[in-house]
Write a protein that holds these residues in place. Structure first.
Motif, PDB file in Angstrom:
ATOM      1  N   GLY A 108       0.770  -1.139  -0.181  1.00  0.00           N
ATOM      2  CA  GLY A 108      -0.040  -0.045  -0.064  1.00  0.00           C
ATOM      3  C   GLY A 108       0.881   1.370  -0.033  1.00  0.00           C
ATOM      4  N   GLN A 109       1.900   1.469  -0.982  1.00  0.00           N
ATOM      5  CA  GLN A 109       2.601   2.621  -1.009  1.00  0.00           C
ATOM      6  C   GLN A 109       2.206   3.661  -1.879  1.00  0.00           C
ATOM      7  OE1 GLN A 109       5.170   2.505   1.136  1.00  0.00           O
ATOM      8  NE2 GLN A 109       6.159   4.417   0.575  1.00  0.00           N
ATOM      9  N   GLN A 110       1.194   3.508  -2.551  1.00  0.00           N
ATOM     10  CA  GLN A 110       0.637   4.332  -3.383  1.00  0.00           C
ATOM     11  C   GLN A 110       1.385   4.777  -4.583  1.00  0.00           C
ATOM     12  OE1 GLN A 110      -0.871   7.970  -1.227  1.00  0.00           O
ATOM     13  NE2 GLN A 110      -1.429   7.060   0.408  1.00  0.00           N
ATOM     14  N   CYS A 111       2.271   3.848  -5.013  1.00  0.00           N
ATOM     15  CA  CYS A 111       3.307   3.976  -5.933  1.00  0.00           C
ATOM     16  C   CYS A 111       2.522   3.630  -7.389  1.00  0.00           C
ATOM     17  CB  CYS A 111       4.498   3.326  -6.198  1.00  0.00           C
ATOM     18  SG  CYS A 111       5.656   3.817  -4.605  1.00  0.00           S
ATOM     19  N   GLY A 112       1.381   2.696  -7.331  1.00  0.00           N
ATOM     20  CA  GLY A 112       0.855   2.388  -8.638  1.00  0.00           C
ATOM     21  C   GLY A 112       1.773   1.074  -9.206  1.00  0.00           C
ATOM     22  N   ALA A 113       2.652   0.692  -8.614  1.00  0.00           N
ATOM     23  CA  ALA A 113       3.531  -0.279  -9.270  1.00  0.00           C
ATOM     24  C   ALA A 113       3.995  -1.518  -8.715  1.00  0.00           C
ATOM     25  CB  ALA A 113       5.027   0.322  -9.398  1.00  0.00           C
ATOM     26  N   GLN A 114       4.226  -2.633  -9.196  1.00  0.00           N
ATOM     27  CA  GLN A 114       4.354  -4.050  -8.527  1.00  0.00           C
ATOM     28  C   GLN A 114       5.823  -4.406  -9.005  1.00  0.00           C
ATOM     29  OE1 GLN A 114       1.375  -6.890  -7.638  1.00  0.00           O
ATOM     30  NE2 GLN A 114       2.070  -7.983  -9.423  1.00  0.00           N
TER      31      GLN A 114
END
Length: 348
Positions: free
Chosen positions: A120-126
């Motif tokens: 849940g880091q708000q980066c929108g990346a995996q």
């Protein structure tokens, strides 16, 4: 009258014993040849020749666990059939120990597992987080190719490598790490203590050159975009690089807010250097998850290697969060037990 011929003298060595001597001689010759081949092709720090010989001897010598298990199984079977309880218990215990050693040397280090975690880091990346490849004495081309093949099957945006690429690597680093060029995602990484001669041979400059040529972006002391976040690379703590880079980060923080700053480093103790507002997540390796898990003993070992005795997984700290991956390779001994090599897929 014809004389009777003299009877041939019986051989002093029986046929089974001769076969055993020939087999042992062949095994010893093969062992020496393999050891010499690896030793002369390994990058070795002056004064560490004996250490390298020991490590390589263990790596090849542990193949003898298989004939040992066969012999112990035969002894155990004889003891059971003869109903000799004490002998069966001794042989059974020895067989179980040998089986655990065989598992730790040959089975578990090959069990490359994927673990998924939402942060849940708000980066929108995996991303795929890996660490401690330790290419060299124990991790070879086959393991590296298997790692690359597995990474290419994952639904990710980037691969992050938290240091310790090497462990007594071969002289030709570009050829050694050539499989990394097949990774179809961007690869970002930092160096670890073994790459920075802490301990290890002085390979940092050559390693940087080789990895850069393979499209690996080393970000020690740099910042890159990761989705909507800033990925910040911090160099190795043991090499004395991390402190100055953390201080620079404090004086010149990234433009975006702390909840969108991610630090990639090798040693998890770097997380304890973070001040409030610098970054909300630190990704690290170094501990191997203990590598060989033995209750109490593993925790004591981890306390000697990190201030927080970090093993693996997520740790909420006062000023940031820390995620530690258990790594891919091995050092000191080519063993893993109850701590398989792991690719951590993190949803940021």
């Amino acid at each position: 009258m014809r004389r009777a011929g003299r009877k041939p003298e019986p051989s002093l060595i029986s046929a089974p014993r001769r076969a055993a001597i020939i087999s042992l001689t062949a095994l010893a010759t093969l062992f020496v040849l393999l050891l010499w081949h690896d030793f002369r092709n390994t990058w070795i720090s002056p004064g560490y020749e004996r250490h390298t010989l020991f490590h390589l001897s263990v790596y090849w010598g542990l193949w003898l666990v298989w004939p040992l298990l066969a012999w112990l199984g035969w002894r155990l079977g004889r003891a059971v059939r003869a109903r000799r309880i004490a002998a069966a218990l001794v042989a059974g215990s020895a067989f179980a120990t040998g089986a655990a050693l065989a598992w730790a040397r040959f089975i578990e280090p090959q069990r490359l597992v994927v673990r998924e975690t939402r942060l849940g880091q708000q980066c929108g990346a995996q991303v795929a987080l890996i660490s401690d490849i330790h290419f060299g004495k124990f991790t070879r081309e086959r393991e590296l190719n298997r790692l690359v093949d597995r990474l290419n099957t994952l639904p990710i945006d980037a691969v992050l490598v938290a240091g310790d690429w090497t462990y007594g690597p071969p002289h030709d680093l570009a050829a050694a790490f050539a499989p990394l060029a097949r990774i179809k995602y961007p690869v970002f990484g930092v160096l670890g203590n073994h790459d920075e001669q802490m301990p290890g041979p002085p390979v940092a400059d050559e390693l940087r050159e080789a990895l850069t040529a393979l499209n690996v972006k080393l970000i020690d002391g740099k910042r890159v975009w990761l989705g909507r976040c800033t990925l910040i690379g911090i160099g190795d703590l043991y090499a004395g690089i991390a402190d100055s880079q953390v201080q620079h980060l404090q004086l010149d923080p990234p433009a975006n807010p702390a909840e969108r700053r991610v630090v990639l480093t090798h040693n998890p103790d770097v997380a304890t250097l973070m001040k409030p507002g610098m970054a909300s997540l630190v990704l690290a390796g170094h501990t191997h998850g203990g590598q060989v898990y033995v209750p109490v003993l593993t925790q004591l070992m981890l306390k000697r290697n990190t201030r927080g005795a970090y093993e693996q997984g997520l740790y909420p700290l006062p000023d940031t969060r820390l995620y530690v991956t258990p790594g891919i390779g091995t050092d000191i001994l080519p063993l893993r037990f109850l701590v398989p090599p792991t690719i951590d897929v993190l949803s940021l």
